[in-house]
Design an enzyme around this catalytic site. Structure first.
Site, PDB file in Angstrom:
ATOM      1  N   HIS A 188      -7.616  -7.021  31.301  1.00  0.00           N
ATOM      2  CA  HIS A 188      -6.326  -6.751  31.959  1.00  0.00           C
ATOM      3  C   HIS A 188      -6.271  -5.293  32.425  1.00  0.00           C
ATOM      4  O   HIS A 188      -5.846  -4.994  33.535  1.00  0.00           O
ATOM      5  CB  HIS A 188      -5.159  -6.967  30.982  1.00  0.00           C
ATOM      6  CG  HIS A 188      -4.934  -8.385  30.562  1.00  0.00           C
ATOM      7  ND1 HIS A 188      -4.785  -8.756  29.245  1.00  0.00           N
ATOM      8  CD2 HIS A 188      -4.813  -9.529  31.291  1.00  0.00           C
ATOM      9  CE1 HIS A 188      -4.567 -10.075  29.181  1.00  0.00           C
ATOM     10  NE2 HIS A 188      -4.594 -10.555  30.407  1.00  0.00           N
ATOM     11  N   LYS A 192       6.443 -20.178  24.462  1.00  0.00           N
ATOM     12  CA  LYS A 192       5.067 -19.915  24.020  1.00  0.00           C
ATOM     13  C   LYS A 192       5.088 -19.242  22.655  1.00  0.00           C
ATOM     14  O   LYS A 192       5.875 -18.325  22.419  1.00  0.00           O
ATOM     15  CB  LYS A 192       4.369 -19.003  25.035  1.00  0.00           C
ATOM     16  CG  LYS A 192       3.307 -19.717  25.840  1.00  0.00           C
ATOM     17  CD  LYS A 192       2.478 -18.717  26.629  1.00  0.00           C
ATOM     18  CE  LYS A 192       1.343 -19.381  27.370  1.00  0.00           C
ATOM     19  NZ  LYS A 192       0.591 -18.422  28.176  1.00  0.00           N
ATOM     20  N   ARG A 241     -11.421 -14.668  36.513  1.00  0.00           N
ATOM     21  CA  ARG A 241     -12.631 -14.463  35.718  1.00  0.00           C
ATOM     22  C   ARG A 241     -13.744 -15.404  36.125  1.00  0.00           C
ATOM     23  O   ARG A 241     -14.888 -15.013  36.246  1.00  0.00           O
ATOM     24  CB  ARG A 241     -12.328 -14.700  34.223  1.00  0.00           C
ATOM     25  CG  ARG A 241     -11.548 -13.595  33.579  1.00  0.00           C
ATOM     26  CD  ARG A 241     -11.020 -14.030  32.256  1.00  0.00           C
ATOM     27  NE  ARG A 241     -10.184 -15.209  32.416  1.00  0.00           N
ATOM     28  CZ  ARG A 241      -9.409 -15.718  31.477  1.00  0.00           C
ATOM     29  NH1 ARG A 241      -9.387 -15.188  30.286  1.00  0.00           N
ATOM     30  NH2 ARG A 241      -8.667 -16.781  31.713  1.00  0.00           N
ATOM     31  N   SER A 247      -7.151 -13.220  26.049  1.00  0.00           N
ATOM     32  CA  SER A 247      -6.264 -12.883  24.922  1.00  0.00           C
ATOM     33  C   SER A 247      -6.412 -13.921  23.813  1.00  0.00           C
ATOM     34  O   SER A 247      -6.382 -13.578  22.628  1.00  0.00           O
ATOM     35  CB  SER A 247      -4.800 -12.857  25.381  1.00  0.00           C
ATOM     36  OG  SER A 247      -4.611 -11.876  26.362  1.00  0.00           O
TER      37      SER A 247
HETATM   38  O1  PNS Z   1      -1.230 -14.374  31.488  1.00  0.00           O
HETATM   39  P1  PNS Z   1      -0.843 -15.755  31.934  1.00  0.00           P
HETATM   40  O2  PNS Z   1      -0.216 -16.537  30.796  1.00  0.00           O
HETATM   41  O3  PNS Z   1      -1.983 -16.478  32.589  1.00  0.00           O
HETATM   42  O4  PNS Z   1       0.304 -15.538  33.070  1.00  0.00           O
HETATM   43  C1  PNS Z   1       0.907 -16.631  33.710  1.00  0.00           C
HETATM   44  C2  PNS Z   1       2.137 -16.181  34.521  1.00  0.00           C
HETATM   45  C3  PNS Z   1       3.111 -15.401  33.643  1.00  0.00           C
HETATM   46  C4  PNS Z   1       1.713 -15.315  35.659  1.00  0.00           C
HETATM   47  C5  PNS Z   1       2.808 -17.455  35.094  1.00  0.00           C
HETATM   48  O5  PNS Z   1       2.969 -18.391  34.055  1.00  0.00           O
HETATM   49  C6  PNS Z   1       4.189 -17.192  35.706  1.00  0.00           C
HETATM   50  O6  PNS Z   1       4.310 -16.518  36.698  1.00  0.00           O
HETATM   51  N1  PNS Z   1       5.231 -17.739  35.061  1.00  0.00           N
HETATM   52  C7  PNS Z   1       6.613 -17.570  35.498  1.00  0.00           C
HETATM   53  C8  PNS Z   1       7.218 -18.908  35.861  1.00  0.00           C
HETATM   54  C9  PNS Z   1       6.927 -19.261  37.319  1.00  0.00           C
HETATM   55  O7  PNS Z   1       7.226 -18.520  38.224  1.00  0.00           O
HETATM   56  N2  PNS Z   1       6.326 -20.454  37.536  1.00  0.00           N
HETATM   57  C10 PNS Z   1       6.084 -20.937  38.881  1.00  0.00           C
HETATM   58  C11 PNS Z   1       4.626 -20.905  39.258  1.00  0.00           C
HETATM   59  S1  PNS Z   1       3.940 -22.507  38.945  1.00  0.00           S
END
Ligand code: PNS
Length: 164
Positions: A17, A41, A90, A129
């Site tokens: 990150h 979560k 990745r 993570s």
């Molecule tokens: O580190 P992560 O868990 O891969 O991050 C995922 C994240 C936070 C970027 C994604 O889950 C997100 O943007 N969630 C907010 C909800 C949202 O906007 N969902 C619509 C897209 S499908």
């Protein structure tokens, strides 16, 4: 102003990150790293702890700010008047999910929110993570995965959990 948001769970922030943050901070005038406050979560660190870790890790990057958000990313981005989301890729396994999310965000935002992907540096390509937490839960060595101060916080969390 050329601004972007780097959203994620960051539970905890890894060197992968941090690599993306450093590289993105050179591409944009302002980068907001934002932790998703996802109550559903089961996170190891609270949102406040994750924000504080990111702030400590980025304190030498003047154009980086750390924040948190809940709800949809497109609503948060609109509120901040930012039109670019940064995500790290990745491996091919990330691609399907990331492509779907990026396209959904573009559709939901009426084309206002685009996603810029940075390929992870090879030395961090294996990092996640989740694997950091799994290794630390069994007292394994995470020194190559996270900054030292984060490693201490992760081990502390697990040792507290063991004594509870
Ligand atoms: O580190 P992560 O868990 O891969 O991050 C995922 C994240 C936070 C970027 C994604 O889950 C997100 O943007 N969630 C907010 C909800 C949202 O906007 N969902 C619509 C897209 S499908």
């Amino acid at each position: 102003m050329n601004a972007a948001i780097y959203p994620g769970s960051f539970d905890p922030m890894t060197l992968g990150h941090l690599d993306i943050i450093k590289r993105a901070s050179k591409m944009f005038d302002e980068l907001t790293v934002s932790v998703l406050d996802n109550k559903a979560k089961n996170a190891l660190f609270s949102v406040e702890e994750r924000v504080s870790i990111l702030r400590e890790a980025t304190r030498n990057l003047p154009n980086v700010t750390v924040d948190s958000f809940n709800g949809l990313l497109i609503d948060y981005a609109r509120q901040k008047n930012v039109h670019i989301s940064v995500r790290g890729l990745r491996a091919i396994t990330d691609f399907e999910y990331e492509l779907q999310t990026a396209q959904t965000n573009r559709m939901l935002s009426g084309g206002e929110l685009d996603t810029v992907f940075l390929t992870t540096s090879l030395e961090y390509a294996y990092l996640s993570s989740s694997s950091v937490k799994e290794i630390a839960a069994f007292n394994g060595d995470i020194s190559q995965c996270v900054p030292d101060f984060v490693a201490r916080l992760v081990y502390d969390k697990f040792s507290k959990m063991r004594t509870e």
